[in-house]
Design a protein around this motif. Structure first.
Motif, PDB file in Angstrom:
ATOM      1  N   HIS A  70      53.744  48.093 -50.663  1.00 56.80           N
ATOM      2  CA  HIS A  70      53.369  46.676 -50.731  1.00 56.80           C
ATOM      3  C   HIS A  70      54.146  45.940 -51.811  1.00 56.80           C
ATOM      4  CE1 HIS A  70      50.177  45.757 -47.931  1.00 56.80           C
ATOM      5  NE2 HIS A  70      49.483  46.831 -48.265  1.00 56.80           N
ATOM      6  N   ARG A  71      54.279  46.587 -52.973  1.00 54.31           N
ATOM      7  CA  ARG A  71      54.767  45.865 -54.146  1.00 54.31           C
ATOM      8  C   ARG A  71      56.278  45.892 -54.334  1.00 54.31           C
ATOM      9  NH1 ARG A  71      51.481  44.464 -58.314  1.00 54.31           N
ATOM     10  NH2 ARG A  71      53.411  43.486 -59.011  1.00 54.31           N
ATOM     11  N   ILE A  72      56.942  46.950 -53.896  1.00 57.79           N
ATOM     12  CA  ILE A  72      58.388  47.078 -54.121  1.00 57.79           C
ATOM     13  C   ILE A  72      59.100  46.891 -52.790  1.00 57.79           C
ATOM     14  CG2 ILE A  72      60.257  48.535 -54.981  1.00 57.79           C
ATOM     15  CD1 ILE A  72      58.179  49.888 -56.770  1.00 57.79           C
ATOM     16  N   THR A  73      59.599  45.712 -52.594  1.00 53.84           N
ATOM     17  CA  THR A  73      60.169  45.344 -51.293  1.00 53.84           C
ATOM     18  C   THR A  73      61.651  45.037 -51.352  1.00 53.84           C
ATOM     19  OG1 THR A  73      59.608  43.002 -51.653  1.00 53.84           O
ATOM     20  CG2 THR A  73      57.943  44.381 -50.581  1.00 53.84           C
ATOM     21  N   SER A  74      62.252  45.101 -52.543  1.00 57.36           N
ATOM     22  CA  SER A  74      63.643  44.660 -52.691  1.00 57.36           C
ATOM     23  C   SER A  74      64.620  45.588 -51.989  1.00 57.36           C
ATOM     24  CB  SER A  74      64.000  44.534 -54.170  1.00 57.36           C
ATOM     25  OG  SER A  74      63.728  45.750 -54.846  1.00 57.36           O
ATOM     26  N   ASN A  75      64.547  46.885 -52.283  1.00 59.79           N
ATOM     27  CA  ASN A  75      65.435  47.824 -51.605  1.00 59.79           C
ATOM     28  C   ASN A  75      64.900  49.240 -51.708  1.00 59.79           C
ATOM     29  OD1 ASN A  75      66.773  49.301 -53.932  1.00 59.79           O
ATOM     30  ND2 ASN A  75      67.372  47.198 -54.446  1.00 59.79           N
ATOM     31  N   VAL A  76      65.484  50.119 -50.916  1.00 59.15           N
ATOM     32  CA  VAL A  76      64.995  51.492 -50.815  1.00 59.15           C
ATOM     33  C   VAL A  76      65.260  52.263 -52.097  1.00 59.15           C
ATOM     34  CG1 VAL A  76      65.247  53.665 -49.538  1.00 59.15           C
ATOM     35  CG2 VAL A  76      65.255  51.500 -48.305  1.00 59.15           C
ATOM     36  N   ARG A  77      66.369  51.983 -52.757  1.00 59.48           N
ATOM     37  CA  ARG A  77      66.673  52.713 -53.987  1.00 59.48           C
ATOM     38  C   ARG A  77      65.606  52.502 -55.046  1.00 59.48           C
ATOM     39  NH1 ARG A  77      73.025  51.002 -54.407  1.00 59.48           N
ATOM     40  NH2 ARG A  77      73.723  52.024 -52.490  1.00 59.48           N
ATOM     41  N   GLU A  78      65.171  51.252 -55.212  1.00 59.03           N
ATOM     42  CA  GLU A  78      64.112  50.978 -56.183  1.00 59.03           C
ATOM     43  C   GLU A  78      62.820  51.656 -55.770  1.00 59.03           C
ATOM     44  OE1 GLU A  78      63.372  46.952 -57.174  1.00 59.03           O
ATOM     45  OE2 GLU A  78      65.086  46.807 -58.534  1.00 59.03           O
ATOM     46  N   LEU A  79      62.564  51.681 -54.476  1.00 58.20           N
ATOM     47  CA  LEU A  79      61.345  52.300 -53.952  1.00 58.20           C
ATOM     48  C   LEU A  79      61.341  53.792 -54.281  1.00 58.20           C
ATOM     49  CD1 LEU A  79      58.901  51.339 -52.227  1.00 58.20           C
ATOM     50  CD2 LEU A  79      60.139  52.166 -50.228  1.00 58.20           C
ATOM     51  N   GLU A  80      62.433  54.463 -53.988  1.00 60.20           N
ATOM     52  CA  GLU A  80      62.536  55.893 -54.264  1.00 60.20           C
ATOM     53  C   GLU A  80      62.514  56.148 -55.768  1.00 60.20           C
ATOM     54  OE1 GLU A  80      66.038  57.285 -52.337  1.00 60.20           O
ATOM     55  OE2 GLU A  80      65.279  56.947 -50.326  1.00 60.20           O
ATOM     56  N   ALA A 128      76.710  46.133 -36.807  1.00 56.88           N
ATOM     57  CA  ALA A 128      75.282  46.460 -36.861  1.00 56.88           C
ATOM     58  C   ALA A 128      74.720  46.100 -38.228  1.00 56.88           C
ATOM     59  CB  ALA A 128      75.068  47.939 -36.574  1.00 56.88           C
ATOM     60  N   ASP A 129      73.731  45.245 -38.225  1.00 52.18           N
ATOM     61  CA  ASP A 129      73.077  44.791 -39.453  1.00 52.18           C
ATOM     62  C   ASP A 129      71.884  45.695 -39.747  1.00 52.18           C
ATOM     63  OD1 ASP A 129      72.009  43.418 -41.563  1.00 52.18           O
ATOM     64  OD2 ASP A 129      71.363  41.684 -40.403  1.00 52.18           O
ATOM     65  N   ILE A 130      71.718  46.069 -41.010  1.00 50.69           N
ATOM     66  CA  ILE A 130      70.520  46.785 -41.448  1.00 50.69           C
ATOM     67  C   ILE A 130      69.645  45.768 -42.177  1.00 50.69           C
ATOM     68  CG2 ILE A 130      69.600  48.700 -42.795  1.00 50.69           C
ATOM     69  CD1 ILE A 130      72.298  50.063 -42.537  1.00 50.69           C
ATOM     70  N   HIS A 131      68.511  45.458 -41.593  1.00 50.63           N
ATOM     71  CA  HIS A 131      67.645  44.412 -42.131  1.00 50.63           C
ATOM     72  C   HIS A 131      66.797  44.947 -43.293  1.00 50.63           C
ATOM     73  CE1 HIS A 131      68.587  41.726 -38.787  1.00 50.63           C
ATOM     74  NE2 HIS A 131      68.467  42.775 -37.994  1.00 50.63           N
ATOM     75  N   PRO A 132      66.240  44.056 -44.099  1.00 50.30           N
ATOM     76  CA  PRO A 132      65.305  44.506 -45.131  1.00 50.30           C
ATOM     77  C   PRO A 132      64.153  45.289 -44.524  1.00 50.30           C
ATOM     78  CG  PRO A 132      65.944  42.225 -45.512  1.00 50.30           C
ATOM     79  CD  PRO A 132      66.500  42.611 -44.174  1.00 50.30           C
ATOM     80  N   THR A 133      63.657  46.259 -45.244  1.00 43.73           N
ATOM     81  CA  THR A 133      62.607  47.133 -44.724  1.00 43.73           C
ATOM     82  C   THR A 133      61.290  46.377 -44.571  1.00 43.73           C
ATOM     83  OG1 THR A 133      62.092  47.819 -46.985  1.00 43.73           O
ATOM     84  CG2 THR A 133      63.614  49.201 -45.733  1.00 43.73           C
ATOM     85  N   ASP A 134      60.533  46.772 -43.560  1.00 40.95           N
ATOM     86  CA  ASP A 134      59.172  46.242 -43.432  1.00 40.95           C
ATOM     87  C   ASP A 134      58.197  47.242 -44.050  1.00 40.95           C
ATOM     88  OD1 ASP A 134      58.965  48.314 -41.590  1.00 40.95           O
ATOM     89  OD2 ASP A 134      59.147  46.992 -39.849  1.00 40.95           O
ATOM     90  N   PHE A 135      56.923  46.884 -44.063  1.00 44.84           N
ATOM     91  CA  PHE A 135      55.919  47.705 -44.731  1.00 44.84           C
ATOM     92  C   PHE A 135      55.843  49.107 -44.134  1.00 44.84           C
ATOM     93  CE2 PHE A 135      51.454  49.188 -44.842  1.00 44.84           C
ATOM     94  CZ  PHE A 135      51.308  49.334 -46.216  1.00 44.84           C
ATOM     95  N   LEU A 179      59.006  47.379 -63.446  1.00 48.05           N
ATOM     96  CA  LEU A 179      59.497  47.259 -62.079  1.00 48.05           C
ATOM     97  C   LEU A 179      58.605  46.346 -61.253  1.00 48.05           C
ATOM     98  CD1 LEU A 179      61.748  48.278 -60.243  1.00 48.05           C
ATOM     99  CD2 LEU A 179      60.301  50.216 -59.640  1.00 48.05           C
ATOM    100  N   LEU A 180      57.301  46.463 -61.452  1.00 44.72           N
ATOM    101  CA  LEU A 180      56.377  45.616 -60.708  1.00 44.72           C
ATOM    102  C   LEU A 180      56.522  44.165 -61.126  1.00 44.72           C
ATOM    103  CD1 LEU A 180      53.193  47.888 -60.820  1.00 44.72           C
ATOM    104  CD2 LEU A 180      54.799  47.593 -58.924  1.00 44.72           C
ATOM    105  N   ARG A 181      56.765  43.949 -62.413  1.00 53.55           N
ATOM    106  CA  ARG A 181      56.948  42.584 -62.879  1.00 53.55           C
ATOM    107  C   ARG A 181      58.219  41.973 -62.274  1.00 53.55           C
ATOM    108  NH1 ARG A 181      57.505  43.529 -67.926  1.00 53.55           N
ATOM    109  NH2 ARG A 181      55.275  43.544 -68.395  1.00 53.55           N
ATOM    110  N   ALA A 182      59.258  42.786 -62.193  1.00 54.44           N
ATOM    111  CA  ALA A 182      60.519  42.289 -61.638  1.00 54.44           C
ATOM    112  C   ALA A 182      60.384  41.967 -60.162  1.00 54.44           C
ATOM    113  CB  ALA A 182      61.620  43.331 -61.842  1.00 54.44           C
TER     114      ALA A 182
END
Length: 462
Positions: free
Chosen positions: A322-332, A286-293, A361-364
């Protein structure tokens, strides 16, 4: 006898289960001057008892013999060496002293003690926030979530193995721990072993060093559920792979559940033997895909709700999504930084605060703005299909977002009106000009639309 008297007092301090696991296998040697020597069946037990119980033992022996200076734990018997020891174990095995193998009964008793200890300590290694109740489900992870729940709740082996994979920070470890939490809490009679691939490798190398591999095999092959996180760390570790291969086969043949996670699919695990890659694909992959908006918004809303004393505005949540799409850890992590700034500095949570606090973080996470990305972001925001940006539909629900996208394309890129028109279904440049001017007029009189445009511009801008 002295040891029987001391043992009963130790049992009263550490409990019957711990006593049976760690103290009962010990044997006392003839007194050696001012030292008491206790013999453990294996090096593993020797080290564990020295670390956790030596001071208790010393205090209890001194109650009967005040002149005792020390209690020494020694290994008297250990198990066989493995059949092979190469790149990841050769150094450890070459340094090990020669010892005699333990009888089968002793090895089994030690293995049972280890299993009981590992199972009991599973809860201590788990994060109590990583449960099914705290996992936000979306299209990107719904298959992995459903499979994880099935494995956790079923008395029968549903998929063997269940193999979860994803990039960093997308939730595979959360699901692994959620499975372990559910089984430990709902089925405490089942023996669960949850550990990282590095920890498995550490146990194996240690077993080789102390010539204790038979007890190691019994320990890992006697559990009801074996869960190994980040299997990719076995890459190029030949003898560890060999031991894992045989452990895996033994458990699957006995219909005991195996759950594995990695950062890529079985077929893409470089440095892994082909026979292992093949067997890992036997069950469900089972693949966990990148998160959508939408999923990112849901995750942020859930995390924000955990602190009822802090209100996080919707526009901040949508901006982060919108801006942080890389992964959930960065989002949290981004949300935590904003809330911390609010609590420590007393500043109101706002879009401006988020942009200021998260500059690095936004720049990255910033990417070069393209018309395709603008169309995608606007379509997500207004809940329409991206294809509508190029369609001929003139319904307001489609036409207005299309004009917003044209406006942002003109403002945030260097494209000309004709170039923008070609990206919107080969529309004439005058149509684009009309759309841009219409939005410029509306944002002066429509606060709701002005807020939408402001949020989208902030999300798309560096």
């Amino acid at each position: 006898m002295l040891w029987a008297q001391v043992g009963e007092r130790v049992r009263g301090q550490i409990g019957t289960n711990a006593f049976n696991s760690w103290m009962r296998p010990l044997r006392i040697a003839p007194l050696d001057g001012r030292r008491v020597v206790l013999l453990a069946p294996t090096g593993f037990m020797r080290d564990w008892i020295k670390t956790h119980y030596r001071q208790i033992l010393l205090a209890e022996f001194r109650r009967d013999m005040p002149h005792i200076d020390d209690v020494v734990i020694e290994a008297s018997l250990t198990a066989d060496t493995p059949r092979r020891a190469n790149s990841d174990t050769a150094a450890a095995s070459s340094a090990a002293p020669a010892e005699q193998p333990a009888p089968a009964a002793a090895r089994h008793a030690v293995a049972e003690a280890r299993i009981a200890d590992e199972s009991a300590s599973v809860v201590n290694t788990l994060d109590d926030k990583l449960t099914f109740d705290n996992f936000v489900v979306g299209k990107a992870n719904e298959l992995a979530y459903a499979a994880a729940r099935r494995v956790a709740e079923s008395d029968d082996v549903a998929f063997n193995p269940l193999f979860l994979y994803s990039g960093v920070g997308l939730g595979k470890t959360h699901l692994m721990q959620a499975i372990a939490w559910h089984i430990v809490s709902q089925r405490p009679d089942r023996k669960v072993m949850y550990l990282s691939a590095e920890k498995f490798m550490y146990h194996f190398i240690r077993a080789v060093r102390f010539k204790d591999t038979v007890a190691f095999k019994e320990q890992f092959r006697s559990v009801d559920v074996l869960m190994i996180d980040d299997l990719q760390f076995f890459s190029d570790k030949d003898s560890t792979q060999e031991e894992f291969f045989h452990t895996f086969n033994e458990l699957v043949d006995r219909k005991h559940q195996v759950v594995i996670s990695a950062d890529r699919s079985p077929s893409d695990l470089d440095g892994m033997e082909e026979r292992i890659r093949s067997r890992l694909g036997w069950g469900l992959v089972a693949d966990i895909h990148p998160t959508d908006f939408e999923l990112r918004v849901g995750i942020l809303e859930q995390k924000a709700a955990l602190n009822p004393h802090v209100e996080v505005p919707d526009d901040v949540i949508r901006f982060l999504a919108h801006r942080i799409t890389s992964n959930v850890r960065e989002l949290e992590g981004a949300l935590k930084r904003i809330v911390a700034h609010h609590e420590l500095m007393g500043r109101k949570i706002s879009l401006e605060l988020a942009q200021e606090v998260l500059t690095d973080l936004l720049r990255a996470n910033a990417r070069q703005i393209t018309i395709d990305e603008i169309q995608k972001k606007v379509a997500e925001h207004f809940s329409i299909k991206v294809t509508e940006m190029s369609s001929s539909r003139r319904a307001r629900a489609v036409a207005r977002p299309r004009q917003v996208a044209m406006y942002l394309a003109k403002k945030l890129t260097t494209r000309s009106f004709p170039e923008i028109g070609r990206k919107f279904g080969n529309r004439d440049h005058t149509t684009v000009l009309h759309g841009v001017r219409r939005i410029e007029e509306l944002i002066q009189d429509d606060p709701s639309l002005a807020e939408d445009v402001r949020l989208l511009e902030a999300a798309l801008s560096n």
